[in-house]
Design a protein around this motif. Structure first.
Motif, PDB file in Angstrom:
ATOM      1  N   GLU A 110      17.735  15.984  46.940  1.00 33.68           N
ATOM      2  CA  GLU A 110      18.071  16.081  48.362  1.00 33.68           C
ATOM      3  C   GLU A 110      19.269  15.198  48.718  1.00 33.68           C
ATOM      4  N   MET A 111      19.425  14.078  48.002  1.00 33.98           N
ATOM      5  CA  MET A 111      20.540  13.157  48.252  1.00 33.98           C
ATOM      6  C   MET A 111      21.838  13.651  47.622  1.00 33.98           C
ATOM      7  N   GLY A 112      21.742  14.676  46.775  1.00 35.77           N
ATOM      8  CA  GLY A 112      22.924  15.167  46.077  1.00 35.77           C
ATOM      9  C   GLY A 112      23.209  14.414  44.786  1.00 35.77           C
ATOM     10  N   ALA A 113      22.241  13.597  44.350  1.00 37.56           N
ATOM     11  CA  ALA A 113      22.415  12.818  43.114  1.00 37.56           C
ATOM     12  C   ALA A 113      22.130  13.659  41.877  1.00 37.56           C
ATOM     13  N   LEU A 114      21.343  14.725  42.063  1.00 37.10           N
ATOM     14  CA  LEU A 114      20.955  15.596  40.953  1.00 37.10           C
ATOM     15  C   LEU A 114      21.147  17.049  41.341  1.00 37.10           C
ATOM     16  N   MET A 115      21.339  17.846  40.316  1.00 34.53           N
ATOM     17  CA  MET A 115      21.270  19.296  40.470  1.00 34.53           C
ATOM     18  C   MET A 115      20.127  19.744  39.565  1.00 34.53           C
ATOM     19  N   LYS A 116      19.464  20.807  39.975  1.00 32.57           N
ATOM     20  CA  LYS A 116      18.358  21.330  39.181  1.00 32.57           C
ATOM     21  C   LYS A 116      18.685  22.749  38.753  1.00 32.57           C
ATOM     22  N   GLU A 117      18.492  22.994  37.472  1.00 26.18           N
ATOM     23  CA  GLU A 117      18.651  24.343  36.938  1.00 26.18           C
ATOM     24  C   GLU A 117      17.305  24.786  36.393  1.00 26.18           C
ATOM     25  N   VAL A 118      17.038  26.064  36.503  1.00 24.48           N
ATOM     26  CA  VAL A 118      15.775  26.616  36.005  1.00 24.48           C
ATOM     27  C   VAL A 118      16.055  27.336  34.689  1.00 24.48           C
ATOM     28  N   GLU A 119      15.335  26.940  33.649  1.00 24.95           N
ATOM     29  CA  GLU A 119      15.427  27.608  32.347  1.00 24.95           C
ATOM     30  C   GLU A 119      14.240  28.546  32.222  1.00 24.95           C
ATOM     31  N   LYS A 120      14.523  29.788  32.008  1.00 23.24           N
ATOM     32  CA  LYS A 120      13.470  30.794  31.827  1.00 23.24           C
ATOM     33  C   LYS A 120      13.118  30.875  30.347  1.00 23.24           C
ATOM     34  N   ALA A 121      11.822  31.049  30.086  1.00 25.67           N
ATOM     35  CA  ALA A 121      11.358  31.212  28.709  1.00 25.67           C
ATOM     36  C   ALA A 121      10.292  32.299  28.691  1.00 25.67           C
ATOM     37  N   ASP A 122      10.365  33.185  27.722  1.00 26.66           N
ATOM     38  CA  ASP A 122       9.394  34.277  27.625  1.00 26.66           C
ATOM     39  C   ASP A 122       8.001  33.734  27.353  1.00 26.66           C
ATOM     40  N   GLY A 123       7.057  34.149  28.189  1.00 25.73           N
ATOM     41  CA  GLY A 123       5.664  33.775  27.984  1.00 25.73           C
ATOM     42  C   GLY A 123       5.339  32.330  28.309  1.00 25.73           C
ATOM     43  N   LYS A 124       6.291  31.592  28.846  1.00 27.97           N
ATOM     44  CA  LYS A 124       6.074  30.181  29.186  1.00 27.97           C
ATOM     45  C   LYS A 124       6.519  29.963  30.626  1.00 27.97           C
ATOM     46  N   PRO A 125       5.991  28.907  31.234  1.00 31.08           N
ATOM     47  CA  PRO A 125       6.460  28.594  32.593  1.00 31.08           C
ATOM     48  C   PRO A 125       7.944  28.187  32.580  1.00 31.08           C
ATOM     49  N   ASP A 126       8.614  28.435  33.694  1.00 31.10           N
ATOM     50  CA  ASP A 126      10.013  28.008  33.825  1.00 31.10           C
ATOM     51  C   ASP A 126      10.097  26.493  33.688  1.00 31.10           C
ATOM     52  N   ARG A 127      11.191  26.028  33.097  1.00 30.82           N
ATOM     53  CA  ARG A 127      11.424  24.583  32.999  1.00 30.82           C
ATOM     54  C   ARG A 127      12.571  24.221  33.925  1.00 30.82           C
ATOM     55  N   HIS A 128      12.372  23.110  34.630  1.00 26.84           N
ATOM     56  CA  HIS A 128      13.425  22.613  35.517  1.00 26.84           C
ATOM     57  C   HIS A 128      14.191  21.528  34.776  1.00 26.84           C
ATOM     58  N   VAL A 129      15.474  21.720  34.681  1.00 29.15           N
ATOM     59  CA  VAL A 129      16.352  20.775  34.002  1.00 29.15           C
ATOM     60  C   VAL A 129      17.217  20.106  35.068  1.00 29.15           C
ATOM     61  N   TYR A 130      17.278  18.774  34.999  1.00 32.32           N
ATOM     62  CA  TYR A 130      17.997  18.000  36.006  1.00 32.32           C
ATOM     63  C   TYR A 130      19.306  17.486  35.419  1.00 32.32           C
ATOM     64  N   LEU A 131      20.377  17.598  36.220  1.00 30.12           N
ATOM     65  CA  LEU A 131      21.702  17.135  35.817  1.00 30.12           C
ATOM     66  C   LEU A 131      22.174  16.103  36.832  1.00 30.12           C
ATOM     67  N   LEU A 132      22.715  15.009  36.351  1.00 24.70           N
ATOM     68  CA  LEU A 132      23.229  13.954  37.217  1.00 24.70           C
ATOM     69  C   LEU A 132      24.598  14.367  37.760  1.00 24.70           C
ATOM     70  N   THR A 133      24.788  14.184  39.051  1.00 22.11           N
ATOM     71  CA  THR A 133      26.084  14.475  39.673  1.00 22.11           C
ATOM     72  C   THR A 133      26.899  13.178  39.737  1.00 22.11           C
ATOM     73  N   GLU A 134      28.141  13.313  40.173  1.00 19.36           N
ATOM     74  CA  GLU A 134      28.976  12.130  40.367  1.00 19.36           C
ATOM     75  C   GLU A 134      28.337  11.192  41.394  1.00 19.36           C
ATOM     76  N   THR A 135      27.769  11.763  42.444  1.00 26.54           N
ATOM     77  CA  THR A 135      27.061  10.971  43.450  1.00 26.54           C
ATOM     78  C   THR A 135      25.885  10.242  42.814  1.00 26.54           C
ATOM     79  N   GLY A 136      25.189  10.921  41.924  1.00 27.44           N
ATOM     80  CA  GLY A 136      24.055  10.306  41.229  1.00 27.44           C
ATOM     81  C   GLY A 136      24.478   9.117  40.391  1.00 27.44           C
ATOM     82  N   GLU A 137      25.620   9.235  39.736  1.00 29.33           N
ATOM     83  CA  GLU A 137      26.112   8.112  38.945  1.00 29.33           C
ATOM     84  C   GLU A 137      26.483   6.938  39.846  1.00 29.33           C
TER      85      GLU A 137
END
Length: 176
Positions: free
Chosen positions: A49-76
């Motif tokens: 919410e602060m803009g420090a991270l971005m979240k991407e969703v990784e899809k996988a067959d037969g498994k729940p989606d995984r959320h992957v977090y990436l640090l932004t410049e603001t996050g650093e």
């Protein structure tokens, strides 16, 4: 605050999913620094919410989606601010102090010394309190055992902090 530093610090090396952040912190620093899910996921949402991270969703067959977090410049920037912010209350918390020391490579020597001196002041005050308590409670055997242990533990940490101060001063002056 140290949990926020550890969470963001894990993302400095690259994108990770929540479980990976949690696992890496525990593997690197042990159970004392364990981050439970009730702390981790609300922090990740807050940082997003602060803009420090971005979240991407990784899809996988037969498994729940995984959320992957990436640090932004603001996050650093937020991470660097958190590491540098070391008020007296944080200096009194051993875990807050140890996390800062673990990240000394990211800090200039002047700030390293400031952090070390703040912790040393806290330890000196703790030593005095323990000695005062020692005089008052001298009749209670197990209370005295705890006080003796705390005095020895504090003396050991004081010696270590003083050693770190000398090492940082030597490195800063180029004599080591």
């Amino acid at each position: 605050m140290y949990a926020d530093i550890l969470i963001l610090g894990q993302l400095l090396a690259g994108p990770k999913h929540g479980y990976e952040i949690k696992k890496n912190v525990q593997e690197a620093l042990g159970k004392s620094f364990e981050i439970n899910n009730n702390l981790l996921y609300p922090a990740l949402r807050r940082f997003q919410e602060m803009g420090a991270l971005m979240k991407e969703v990784e899809k996988a067959d037969g498994k729940p989606d995984r959320h992957v977090y990436l640090l932004t410049e603001t996050g650093e920037e937020i991470f660097n601010g958190l590491v540098r912010d070391f008020p007296g209350k944080a200096a009194a918390n051993q875990l807050e102090f140890l996390v800062r020391v673990a990240l000394f490579d990211r800090l200039e020597p002047e700030l390293q010394l400031e952090i070390l001196h703040k912790r040393l002041t806290v330890l000196d005050e703790e030593m005095e309190r323990n000695r005062q308590f020692d005089l008052v409670q001298s009749q209670k055997r197990f209370t005295m055992e705890v006080i003796r242990f705390k005095i020895a533990e504090t003396e050991h940490e004081r010696a270590w902090v003083k050693q770190l101060i000398h090492e940082v001063q030597a490195l800063a002056s180029g004599t080591e």
